[in-house]
Design a protein around this motif. Structure first.
Motif, PDB file in Angstrom:
ATOM      1  N   GLU A  86      37.538  35.187  35.932  1.00  0.00           N
ATOM      2  CA  GLU A  86      37.147  36.420  36.626  1.00  0.00           C
ATOM      3  C   GLU A  86      37.880  36.543  37.960  1.00  0.00           C
ATOM      4  N   THR A  87      38.064  35.415  38.651  1.00  0.00           N
ATOM      5  CA  THR A  87      38.774  35.422  39.926  1.00  0.00           C
ATOM      6  C   THR A  87      40.236  35.785  39.724  1.00  0.00           C
ATOM      7  N   LEU A  88      40.860  35.192  38.712  1.00  0.00           N
ATOM      8  CA  LEU A  88      42.265  35.495  38.430  1.00  0.00           C
ATOM      9  C   LEU A  88      42.433  36.954  38.012  1.00  0.00           C
ATOM     10  N   ALA A  89      41.505  37.449  37.214  1.00  0.00           N
ATOM     11  CA  ALA A  89      41.557  38.850  36.801  1.00  0.00           C
ATOM     12  C   ALA A  89      41.429  39.767  38.019  1.00  0.00           C
ATOM     13  N   GLY A  90      40.565  39.394  38.948  1.00  0.00           N
ATOM     14  CA  GLY A  90      40.404  40.180  40.170  1.00  0.00           C
ATOM     15  C   GLY A  90      41.666  40.200  41.014  1.00  0.00           C
ATOM     16  N   LEU A  91      42.381  39.088  41.064  1.00  0.00           N
ATOM     17  CA  LEU A  91      43.654  39.052  41.791  1.00  0.00           C
ATOM     18  C   LEU A  91      44.651  40.052  41.222  1.00  0.00           C
ATOM     19  N   ARG A  93      43.774  42.752  39.577  1.00  0.00           N
ATOM     20  CA  ARG A  93      43.121  44.065  39.498  1.00  0.00           C
ATOM     21  C   ARG A  93      42.963  44.528  38.050  1.00  0.00           C
ATOM     22  N   LEU A  94      42.556  43.586  37.188  1.00  0.00           N
ATOM     23  CA  LEU A  94      42.334  43.876  35.776  1.00  0.00           C
ATOM     24  C   LEU A  94      40.953  43.375  35.390  1.00  0.00           C
ATOM     25  N   ASN A  95      40.403  43.930  34.303  1.00  0.00           N
ATOM     26  CA  ASN A  95      39.157  43.352  33.804  1.00  0.00           C
ATOM     27  C   ASN A  95      39.496  42.065  33.062  1.00  0.00           C
ATOM     28  N   VAL A  96      38.490  41.237  32.818  1.00  0.00           N
ATOM     29  CA  VAL A  96      38.709  39.902  32.259  1.00  0.00           C
ATOM     30  C   VAL A  96      39.373  39.968  30.887  1.00  0.00           C
ATOM     31  N   HIS A  98      41.289  42.363  29.488  1.00  0.00           N
ATOM     32  CA  HIS A  98      42.688  42.790  29.564  1.00  0.00           C
ATOM     33  C   HIS A  98      43.545  41.712  30.229  1.00  0.00           C
ATOM     34  N   PHE A  99      43.026  41.078  31.273  1.00  0.00           N
ATOM     35  CA  PHE A  99      43.778  40.021  31.948  1.00  0.00           C
ATOM     36  C   PHE A  99      44.081  38.871  30.994  1.00  0.00           C
ATOM     37  N   THR A 100      43.077  38.426  30.243  1.00  0.00           N
ATOM     38  CA  THR A 100      43.276  37.306  29.326  1.00  0.00           C
ATOM     39  C   THR A 100      44.341  37.631  28.286  1.00  0.00           C
ATOM     40  N   ARG A 101      44.292  38.832  27.742  1.00  0.00           N
ATOM     41  CA  ARG A 101      45.288  39.261  26.755  1.00  0.00           C
ATOM     42  C   ARG A 101      46.678  39.348  27.379  1.00  0.00           C
ATOM     43  N   ALA A 102      46.783  39.919  28.578  1.00  0.00           N
ATOM     44  CA  ALA A 102      48.073  40.049  29.254  1.00  0.00           C
ATOM     45  C   ALA A 102      48.616  38.687  29.682  1.00  0.00           C
ATOM     46  N   PHE A 103      47.731  37.802  30.132  1.00  0.00           N
ATOM     47  CA  PHE A 103      48.151  36.459  30.538  1.00  0.00           C
ATOM     48  C   PHE A 103      48.728  35.714  29.340  1.00  0.00           C
ATOM     49  N   ARG A 104      48.051  35.783  28.216  1.00  0.00           N
ATOM     50  CA  ARG A 104      48.523  35.099  27.012  1.00  0.00           C
ATOM     51  C   ARG A 104      49.875  35.669  26.568  1.00  0.00           C
ATOM     52  N   ALA A 105      50.056  36.963  26.691  1.00  0.00           N
ATOM     53  CA  ALA A 105      51.340  37.567  26.318  1.00  0.00           C
ATOM     54  C   ALA A 105      52.451  37.108  27.261  1.00  0.00           C
TER      55      ALA A 105
END
Length: 180
Positions: A86-91, A93-96, A98-105
């Motif tokens: 949640e903290t990384l997603a906040g950095l 500016r994404l929801n958790v 979407h962030f997880t999917r984008a991070f994995r990509a």
């Protein structure tokens, strides 16, 4: 002034320019162009990672470069602390989700796996540079106990921390003896 550490250069994508140190403008054309440290030169001295390091890549649906740099810098600075997705997603500016999917990509692995891999790398560095016990190193690196470090170390590296440490120290001692 940016709060990013010196090991993560500031860059931009597109036609805008930004400075890396107060004097030299840089211009990038739609890719990372080495915006993140090379894992072979990132470590000080002759210590190189022995496990694969996930580096972000610019892909459709992934994190944009400023988001990748923010996440990498935050993880590097807080690797031994509790890091929530949640903290990384906040950095970024994404929801958790979407962030997880984008991070994995972008990185090819989940945020949790990336953080664990960074903790294992820190443990490797500490094992080579200090005489601390494996239990103390586990605590320093943010693991709950020595067993957790050993289990993850075996999964990521392929052997136990003690075997890895002895092997690397023997190699270093042999190399020093040959150069003497």
């Amino acid at each position: 002034m940016s709060t990013l550490p010196a090991t993560v250069p500031r860059t931009t994508v597109g036609r805008d320019t930004e400075t890396t140190d107060a004097t030299r403008p840089i211009r990038l054309t739609g890719r990372l162009n080495g915006a993140l440290p090379n894992p072979k030169t990132f470590y000080r001295g002759d210590i190189h990672p022995t496990i694969a390091v996930a580096e972000p890549r610019l892909v459709r649906g992934g994190l944009v470069p400023w988001q990748s740099r923010s996440v990498v810098a935050f993880v590097e600075l807080n690797v031994a602390n509790l890091i929530r997705v949640e903290t990384l997603a906040g950095l970024c500016r994404l929801n958790v989700s979407h962030f997880t999917r984008a991070f994995r990509a972008s990185f090819g692995e989940s945020p949790r796996t990336y953080i664990l891999r960074k903790r294992i790398e820190l443990a490797q560095i500490l094992m080579l540079q200090s005489d601390e016990s494996i239990s103390d190193i586990a605590s320093i690196c943010g693991f709950s106990d020595q067993a957790r470090l050993c289990n993850l170390f075996r999964r990521f590296v392929g052997c136990t921390p003690l075997v890895w440490r002895r092997t690397r120290r023997d190699i270093c001692l042999t190399a020093r003896h040959l150069h003497s």
